[in-house]
Design a protein around this motif. Sequence first.
Motif, PDB file in Angstrom:
ATOM      1  N   LEU A  10       0.830  -1.211   0.000  1.00  0.00           N
ATOM      2  CA  LEU A  10       0.000   0.000   0.000  1.00  0.00           C
ATOM      3  C   LEU A  10       0.867   1.264   0.000  1.00  0.00           C
ATOM      4  CD1 LEU A  10      -2.910  -1.055   2.383  1.00  0.00           C
ATOM      5  CD2 LEU A  10      -3.162  -0.307   0.008  1.00  0.00           C
ATOM      6  N   ILE A  13       2.085   3.080  -3.296  1.00  0.00           N
ATOM      7  CA  ILE A  13       1.266   4.057  -4.038  1.00  0.00           C
ATOM      8  C   ILE A  13       1.838   5.453  -3.781  1.00  0.00           C
ATOM      9  CG2 ILE A  13      -1.037   5.038  -4.333  1.00  0.00           C
ATOM     10  CD1 ILE A  13      -2.180   2.413  -3.123  1.00  0.00           C
ATOM     11  N   TYR A  15       1.958   9.543  -3.586  1.00  0.00           N
ATOM     12  CA  TYR A  15       0.944  10.552  -3.285  1.00  0.00           C
ATOM     13  C   TYR A  15       1.507  11.963  -3.349  1.00  0.00           C
ATOM     14  CZ  TYR A  15      -1.918   6.761  -1.395  1.00  0.00           C
ATOM     15  OH  TYR A  15      -2.644   5.611  -1.248  1.00  0.00           O
ATOM     16  N   ASN A  35      -3.766  13.338   1.362  1.00  0.00           N
ATOM     17  CA  ASN A  35      -2.980  12.818   0.241  1.00  0.00           C
ATOM     18  C   ASN A  35      -3.717  11.760  -0.571  1.00  0.00           C
ATOM     19  OD1 ASN A  35      -2.084  11.336   2.854  1.00  0.00           O
ATOM     20  ND2 ASN A  35      -1.511   9.889   1.252  1.00  0.00           N
ATOM     21  N   TRP A  36      -4.834  11.240  -0.059  1.00  0.00           N
ATOM     22  CA  TRP A  36      -5.566  10.203  -0.792  1.00  0.00           C
ATOM     23  C   TRP A  36      -6.433  10.852  -1.876  1.00  0.00           C
ATOM     24  CZ3 TRP A  36      -7.688   6.755   3.803  1.00  0.00           C
ATOM     25  CH2 TRP A  36      -6.625   6.008   4.336  1.00  0.00           C
ATOM     26  N   VAL A  37      -5.824  11.165  -2.992  1.00  0.00           N
ATOM     27  CA  VAL A  37      -6.492  11.915  -4.068  1.00  0.00           C
ATOM     28  C   VAL A  37      -6.202  11.256  -5.412  1.00  0.00           C
ATOM     29  CG1 VAL A  37      -6.475  14.111  -5.344  1.00  0.00           C
ATOM     30  CG2 VAL A  37      -6.380  14.130  -2.841  1.00  0.00           C
ATOM     31  N   THR A  38      -7.228  11.109  -6.213  1.00  0.00           N
ATOM     32  CA  THR A  38      -7.036  10.700  -7.612  1.00  0.00           C
ATOM     33  C   THR A  38      -8.122  11.320  -8.479  1.00  0.00           C
ATOM     34  OG1 THR A  38      -6.826   8.825  -9.152  1.00  0.00           O
ATOM     35  CG2 THR A  38      -8.396   8.545  -7.360  1.00  0.00           C
ATOM     36  N   GLY A 166      -0.892   5.858   4.907  1.00  0.00           N
ATOM     37  CA  GLY A 166      -1.307   4.749   4.058  1.00  0.00           C
ATOM     38  C   GLY A 166      -0.614   3.516   4.578  1.00  0.00           C
TER      39      GLY A 166
ATOM     40  N   VAL B  37      -5.406   5.513  -8.869  1.00  0.00           N
ATOM     41  CA  VAL B  37      -5.446   4.623  -7.704  1.00  0.00           C
ATOM     42  C   VAL B  37      -5.127   5.411  -6.441  1.00  0.00           C
ATOM     43  CG1 VAL B  37      -4.269   2.671  -6.576  1.00  0.00           C
ATOM     44  CG2 VAL B  37      -4.790   2.575  -9.036  1.00  0.00           C
ATOM     45  N   THR B  38      -5.896   5.179  -5.394  1.00  0.00           N
ATOM     46  CA  THR B  38      -5.546   5.699  -4.070  1.00  0.00           C
ATOM     47  C   THR B  38      -6.046   4.757  -2.992  1.00  0.00           C
ATOM     48  OG1 THR B  38      -5.706   7.600  -2.557  1.00  0.00           O
ATOM     49  CG2 THR B  38      -7.657   7.126  -3.843  1.00  0.00           C
ATOM     50  N   GLN B  39      -5.372   4.747  -1.849  1.00  0.00           N
ATOM     51  CA  GLN B  39      -5.954   4.094  -0.699  1.00  0.00           C
ATOM     52  C   GLN B  39      -7.186   4.908  -0.302  1.00  0.00           C
ATOM     53  OE1 GLN B  39      -3.152   2.909   2.290  1.00  0.00           O
ATOM     54  NE2 GLN B  39      -4.726   2.148   3.703  1.00  0.00           N
ATOM     55  N   VAL B  47      -8.910   0.246  -1.238  1.00  0.00           N
ATOM     56  CA  VAL B  47      -8.343   1.058  -2.305  1.00  0.00           C
ATOM     57  C   VAL B  47      -9.458   1.461  -3.263  1.00  0.00           C
ATOM     58  CG1 VAL B  47      -5.986   0.116  -2.220  1.00  0.00           C
ATOM     59  CG2 VAL B  47      -7.710  -1.003  -3.656  1.00  0.00           C
TER      60      VAL B  47
END
Lengths: 167, 167
Positions: A10, A13, A15, A35-38, A166, B37-39, B47
């Motif tokens: 994990l 990934i 970020y 930071n969990w951005v897409t 993460g 992709v992100t957590q 995810v």
Amino acid sequence: MDAQSKKAALRMIPYGLYVLTGESKDGRVAASTVNWVTQASFEPPLVAVGVKADSHAHAVIKESRAFALNVLGKGQQDLAFAFFKALDRDGSSIGGEAFSSGESGAPVFANAAAVLECSLVATSERRADSVFRGEVVGAGVNREIAGRPDTETLVLGDLGDSVFYGG
Amino acid sequence: MDAQSKKAALRMIPYGLYVLTGESKDGRVAASTVNWVTQASFEPPLVAVGVKADSHAHAVIKESRAFALNVLGKGQQDLAFAFFKALDRDGSSIGGEAFSSGESGAPVFANAAAVLECSLVATSERRADSVFRGEVVGAGVNREIAGRPDTETLVLGDLGDSVFYGG
């Protein structure tokens, strides 16, 4: 499942870092480093953002149905660290950072490298974390970008060798 | 909204590269290079993956309700480029890449740097693109990782200065 493998995979990934902001109808402002951005769609342009369910930003965005992702640029470690904790609004600044109300109503930092302003279109809540999906309704870039835009962005590793969110 | 600013700001989001795989009950295998992709949660570990709605992988994963993210490592540009197009299964390989069936039932590449195996828990469909959220049920890392795990990952810029998927 091996816990160490899960954590390491994990953490592979990569970020960027963003200050997620929102403003409630009664003028409360929330700003939180995430930071969990897409991106999640081209047409309409959507982004997905993972947000802690017990955070101030979560409550404010759920109510106001708008948010901004203030994209942090290289060198803006101080902003990332400042908004790991909840801070209170002081007029038209928060945590010493001047903001204005963007098209979406969410606070846009004058000093961020870029901004993506979003209208909340879907919320998936799941225990401790939610995923907000927002349609991009406004955008701005405050830096001269010579090469790839993604090399201008502050990334998690810029905060220190052992800083992760993460895993 | 200024289209150029929108594109540049969205392209500031950094991305790793992954081959998303699935296998249908009747043995069809899909493999597709993705980067959105992100957590999305720690507990349970989730995810989120953006997937083109008209892709083979989308159809197979929707049916089988399981997927794997084969995390590509530095130097694996060939794998990323190979799975930009749909390829057919050849026994226990696809596009020349050997795979085995993982815990989730989805194909796990022997040569990927790492793998996250997931059980599909939610699908958000929206015109051309969907977001799959998966609970991580299996994980493996096939490389010795000395420093930060996220520096081992193949990133979009490794494919060329003008390669983007986003904006």
